[in-house]
Design an enzyme around this catalytic site. Structure first.
Site, PDB file in Angstrom:
ATOM      1  CD  GLU A   1      44.806  44.691  38.875  1.00  0.00           C
ATOM      2  OE1 GLU A   1      45.827  44.234  38.337  1.00  0.00           O
ATOM      3  OE2 GLU A   1      43.652  44.342  38.539  1.00  0.00           O
TER       4      GLU A   1
ATOM      5  CG  HIS B   1      43.240  35.966  40.667  1.00  0.00           C
ATOM      6  ND1 HIS B   1      42.309  36.834  41.196  1.00  0.00           N
ATOM      7  CD2 HIS B   1      43.710  36.581  39.555  1.00  0.00           C
ATOM      8  CE1 HIS B   1      42.231  37.918  40.455  1.00  0.00           C
ATOM      9  NE2 HIS B   1      43.079  37.794  39.437  1.00  0.00           N
TER      10      HIS B   1
END
Length: 404
Positions: free
Chosen positions: A213, A62
């Site tokens: 998030e 990521h």
């Protein structure tokens, strides 16, 4: 600094070397590693000691190569996730081919020399046509093929899929990429998410989501992803990144969700550095909440848990150097991890998620990291311990080219 023994070629056969008395991550005792012809000829128990610590290469699943190394251009420190997004979107006006190539190449070089062999980069994608970064990274993936296996995932706000999702999916399929979306408290979440899954099934694509998030308990994107994965039977094909909101939700509710996710074989990437820096950020106030997804609970529930660098020197996180072992050090501290039990989260687990393996084995490539350290705890305790990265039986130098 200790003297680490690398014996003469004669000790390992013609043209070979032997690393004597090393510690191997995940194995008891000390070992001799014979290297010949760019491969590991043998791994044998050793009576020697003090040979350093040998780790597998790293897999960074990521990252954001399109955004990287833009922090010096930022007008201020971001005070929230969406503030960082706004600053990055403004900076994107400067992202021409030359700028993108220079910054991404710098990132790949840093990662390679720190010991990363596999990488996945997300690429912001807001329009029908592929962004310039997508084209640049495809070119760089070809150029770096012998050094870093680079994958790329599209990153598009969920609400845009109804308009441009089909076009994105076709382009991603043609590039051998991964389909991704940003999900955070979207209206009509289930129906919009179903469109993404439809496209993934139609084009045979893996999925990689930025989800929840933030620190609002109402963020339930991961619940919808797990449910859709269960319904379609897409085990091992769906990866969720971040999951910060799980840190503030009811523990019993989270435990039940993670049990379903583990059974459905949904993967989880945790990004401790960026999330600890950006979540609950307010000027002049110490953060109370760090947004760390429940790593221990997720792994115990059967999820494959991975740790990534995420953003490096941009509006989201103005630090970092594509050193995944350093990111692992931070994760160990923030997550109270037992290092030996979690090293695979930056190596073999993400490697296998990408269809590869970085495990050290006789007959395999002589690709590994060697640290001037007694064991993993010693290595994590001394960030400046000497490190050598071996690729194909050769030690990388600090400059272009290799040292034999």
């Amino acid at each position: 600094m200790r003297t680490i023994e690398i014996t003469s070629p004669a000790d390992a056969g013609a043209g070979g070397q032997r690393l004597a008395g090393v510690s191997l991550a995940g194995r008891e005792g000390h070992w001799d590693i014979a290297v010949s012809g760019g491969r590991i000829a043998a791994i044998a128990p050793s009576s020697s000691r003090g040979g350093g610590l040998v780790l597998p290469l790293m897999a960074d699943i990521h990252t954001h190569l399109d955004k990287t190394f833009t922090a010096p251009r930022m007008p201020a420190r971001a005070t929230s996730l969406f503030h960082a997004i706004e600053m990055m979107q403004a900076d994107a006006a400067l992202w021409d081919h030359t700028d993108l190539r220079q910054r991404a190449s710098r990132a790949l070089d840093r990662a390679y020399r720190h010991g990363t062999a596999l990488m996945r980069s997300h690429v912001d994608w807001y329009g029908a046509s592929p962004p310039a970064a997508w084209t640049v990274l495809r070119d760089l993936a070809d150029e770096w093929r012998a050094r870093i296996h680079l994958e790329f995932a599209s990153l598009t706000p969920l609400d845009l899929f109804a308009e441009i999702g089909e076009t994105i999916a076709r382009e991603v399929k043609a590039a051998g990429g991964v389909l991704g979306a940003f999900i955070y408290r979207n209206d009509d979440l289930e129906a919009r998410l179903a469109q993404v899954f439809d496209l993934a099934e139609k084009h045979g694509l893996l999925l990689d989501f930025h989800v929840d998030e933030g620190l609002e308990v109402e963020a339930r994107g991961i619940d919808a992803i797990v449910a859709e994965t269960e319904r379609r039977g897409l085990a091992g094909r769906v990866l969720c990144g971040h999951g910060c909101a799980l840190s503030v939700r009811d523990p019993a509710e989270v435990a039940a969700l993670l049990a379903r996710a583990g059974a459905a074989d949904v993967g989880l990437t945790v990004l401790p550095g960026c999330n600890a820096y950006l979540q609950d950020a307010k000027a002049g106030r110490t953060p109370r909440l760090r947004g760390l997804a429940p790593l221990h609970e997720a792994r115990a529930a059967g999820l494959k848990v991975m740790i990534g660098s995420d953003n490096v020197r941009d509006a989201f996180f103005p630090f970092g150097d594509y050193d995944l072992f350093d990111a692992f050090r931070g994760a160990t501290l923030l997550g109270h991890l037992q290092p030996e039990d979690w090293l695979d989260a930056v190596s073999e687990t993400p490697a296998r998620w990408m269809g590869r393996s970085l495990a050290l084995a006789e007959g395999g490539p002589a690709d590994f990291i060697r640290l001037d350290a007694e064991d993993l705890i010693d290595a994590l305790s001394r960030p400046r311990a000497d490190r050598t990265v071996w690729r194909n039986g050769r030690i990388l130098t600090d400059h272009q080219g290799e040292q034999t």
